[in-house]
Every structure is written in structure tokens, then in C-alpha cells.
Design an enzyme around this catalytic site. Structure first.
Site, PDB file in Angstrom:
ATOM      1  N   ASP A  71     -11.316   2.943   4.444  1.00  0.00           N
ATOM      2  CA  ASP A  71     -11.765   1.581   4.164  1.00  0.00           C
ATOM      3  C   ASP A  71     -13.292   1.466   4.170  1.00  0.00           C
ATOM      4  O   ASP A  71     -13.835   0.453   3.735  1.00  0.00           O
ATOM      5  CB  ASP A  71     -11.202   0.624   5.235  1.00  0.00           C
ATOM      6  N   GLN A 117      -4.950  -1.645   9.655  1.00  0.00           N
ATOM      7  CA  GLN A 117      -4.879  -2.973   9.027  1.00  0.00           C
ATOM      8  C   GLN A 117      -5.498  -4.030   9.948  1.00  0.00           C
ATOM      9  O   GLN A 117      -5.114  -4.145  11.115  1.00  0.00           O
ATOM     10  CB  GLN A 117      -3.404  -3.309   8.729  1.00  0.00           C
ATOM     11  N   LYS A 139       0.851  -1.205   0.000  1.00  0.00           N
ATOM     12  CA  LYS A 139       0.000   0.000   0.000  1.00  0.00           C
ATOM     13  C   LYS A 139       0.879   1.245   0.000  1.00  0.00           C
ATOM     14  O   LYS A 139       0.637   2.217  -0.710  1.00  0.00           O
ATOM     15  CB  LYS A 139      -0.928  -0.008   1.224  1.00  0.00           C
TER      16      LYS A 139
END
Ligand SMILES: NC(=O)c1ccc[n+]([C@@H]2O[C@H](COP(=O)([O-])OP(=O)(O)OC[C@H]3O[C@@H](n4cnc5c(N)ncnc54)[C@H](OP(=O)(O)O)[C@@H]3O)[C@@H](O)[C@H]2O)c1
Length: 279
Positions: A117, A94, A50
């Protein structure tokens, strides 16, 4: 005739090139912060890739690697610091987090307009209601892969295998919003083939290697394999590619299907967060 391969790598590369162009035209530098707790090797690989993709797209990135013994309050403090930062537009924590930390509480601590997200209860709720919001990256990528076939989703029967909050449920919702008739399957859907054989569009996100075989698929179906499983050190999907490609109309490979789209859509979401940030 063998199925057409949906090349996620190529589609993602096009999206990323477009993002790079859009970034160069902005008068702010978009910023993404990624928070990793613990030493899970797979998570580490995701986070590093990422970071690399951000750099390539001209997006500023910050990475926080925190000890797995960190307590919830310390993690909240990191999130809060990033909430306050003007340089950071999107925050990604994460998953999975260590067992002693309540994942949803941490995700919900991210300001909704920085929740890149789209996993917070506020953004998930907005999505449920069809409001304009941040769509989670993997489901967004799945939709783009389906749309890349040019097949009209409206009126089709879509079957989604898996009902997680991060993949199955949002994919089902997005397909329904595009006027597909959606069936959701899970571990208690028996026999699974009864449902999957009816699918014009089949999305599989179960985390079970080669769960779906050719005899479980309708001729000509679009098959999207979200699964990423390590078997004997090799990455395999939830779909038995070799048998399913003989029956399906379109199929995504693993690797090279959904995976690259997730990263491209994460970058796209970072630009969405720039738009949402109060001036
Ligand atoms: N490529 C990417 O970018 C990306 C992103 C996210 C996830 N993934 C991969 O996608 C897969 C799914 O991820 P997830 O986070 O959604 O997984 P998850 O939270 O473990 O959910 C799995 C879902 O599959 C269902 N399921 C399990 N075994 C089944 C079976 N035999 N038949 C039918 N349904 C079954 C489960 O049913 P129950 O609800 O009844 O338990 C559950 O709803 C994993 O392989 C993951 O690594 C890939």
C-alpha cells in the site's frame, strides 16, 4: 457541452488484463496477503473483492480475518510471519484498525519492500523525496485517470480537496512531481469555491457527499471524485455529478471511477513488490 466521462472500470479492466499477461510471464507466482481486523462490513467487501481480483489475475492470495479484540503484539506476530514468508510479496493491512491498535506502528512493521500500500513511513518518505518507491494504490489510480485524458499536467493548476496521508497528500505530491502547481484544501479552506474554481485539475477526497457542485468548478476542468459515501443505501461521491458534468471537461463517476482503479493499482503494486523482493 457535457463533460467526457472517464471510465475507470474500463481503464482498470485494461490494466488488470495487462497484469494477468505480465504474471503469466513471471517465473515466480506473486503473492498478496490481506489482513483484516474486526467485522467492519465495508472493509470485508473490499477485502473479498481484492481476493477475487488476485485470483483472476493469477496472483496467489492469503486472507487473515482476525478478531477485533486482538492485541497489538499478536497482530505484529501475524505481520512478522508474513514478512518471513517467501510466498508473500505484498502485505496489506486493511484500515481502519480498531482504536486500541496504533495503525502506523503496525504498518511500519511491514518490511518496506512488502508494503504493497506504500503507507509506511519509509515508503511515504521516499515518495516525498521523489525516490523510486511503492506508490499508494488510490493516488496511483487517480494519476492514471488524469493521464488517460491525454491532457498535459505540466503547468496546470491542480487543486486537491483533502489532506489525508492515504489520498490527499500523496495525490498532491504526485501532481507536483508532474510539474502541476498544486493547491491543497482541507476543512479550514474557506470559502472552498474560491480555490476549486481556479482548478484545471480538481481532485476531491473529502468524504463529504456532493461537496462540490457545478458553480464551484472551472469550465473544462478535469474532475476526479475519490469520495465514496453511502447515502440512503446508495454509493455517492464527493462531487455532485449532475451539476458538475455540465461544466467540467472530464469527470469520473461514482461508482465506476476511482474505485476500480484502486484494486487494479494494488495488483500492479504486488508486481512491484515482486521486483523489490531480495533474491
Ligand atoms: N475509491 C477508493 O478507492 C477510495 C480510497 C480511499 C478513500 N476513498 C474515499 O475518499 C474519501 C476521502 O478519504 P480519506 O481517507 O482521505 O478521508 P479522511 O482521512 O477523512 O480525510 C478527509 C479530508 O477531507 C478534508 N475535508 C473534510 N471536509 C471538508 C470540507 N467540507 N471542505 C474541504 N475539505 C474537507 C479533511 O480536512 P481536515 O484535514 O481539515 O480534517 C481531510 O483532510 C472518503 O470518502 C473515502 O471513502 C476512496
Amino acid at each position: 457541452m457535457a463533460a467526457k466521462i472517464i471510465d475507470g472500470k474500463e481503464i482498470a479492466a485494461r490494466i488488470r488484463a495487462d497484469i494477468k499477461k505480465r504474471v503469466s510471464k513471471l517465473n515466480v507466482k506473486p503473492g498478496l496477503a490481506v489482513v483484516l481486523v474486526g467485522k467492519d462490513p465495508a472493509s470485508r467487501v473490499y477485502v473479498d473483492s481484492k481476493e477475487k481480483s488476485c485470483k483472476e489475475a493469477g496472483i496467489y492470495s492469503e486472507k487473515y480475518v482476525l478478531d477485533e479484540t486482538i492485541d497489538e503484539m499478536e497482530l505484529f506476530n501475524v505481520v512478522e510471519k508474513l514478512n518471513q514468508s517467501r510466498k508473500i510479496h505484498g502485505i496489506l493491512v486493511q484500515l481502519p484498525l480498531p482504536k486500541h491498535i496504533n495503525e502506523q506502528l503496525v504498518i511500519d512493521a511491514i518490511l518496506p519492500y512488502k508494503d504493497v500500500d506504500g503507507f509506511s513511513a519509509v515508503n511515504a518518505g521516499n515518495m516525498l523525496m521523489g525516490n523510486n518507491t511503492i506508490i499508494p494504490a488510490t493516488p496511483k489510480g487517480v494519476m492514471k485517470l488524469i493521464e488517460s485524458t491525454g491532457v498535459n499536467i505540466e503547468g496546470k493548476h491542480a487543486v486537491v480537496v483533502g489532506r489525508s496521508n492515504i489520498v490527499g497528500k500523496p495525490v498532491a505530491l504526485l501532481l507536483q512531481q508532474k510539474n502541476a502547481t498544486v493547491t491543497m484544501c482541507h476543512s479550514k479552506s474557506k470559502p472552498l469555491a474560491k480555490y476549486t474554481k481556479e482548478a484545471d485539475i480538481l481532485v476531491v477526497a473529502a468524504g463529504k457527499p456532493k461537496l462540490i457542485t457545478g458553480s464551484m468548478v472551472k469550465k473544462g476542468a478535469i474532475v476526479i471524485d475519490v469520495g465514496t459515501n453511502k447515502v440512503d443505501g446508495k454509493l455517492v461521491g464527493d462531487v455532485d455529478f449532475d451539476s458538475v458534468k455540465k461544466v467540467a471537461g472530464y469527470i469520473t463517476p461514482v461508482p465506476g471511477g476511482v474505485g476500480p482503479m484502486t484494486i487494479a493499482c494494488l495488483l500492479d503494486n504486488t508486481l512491484e513488490c515482486v521486483k523489490l523482493m531480495p533474491k
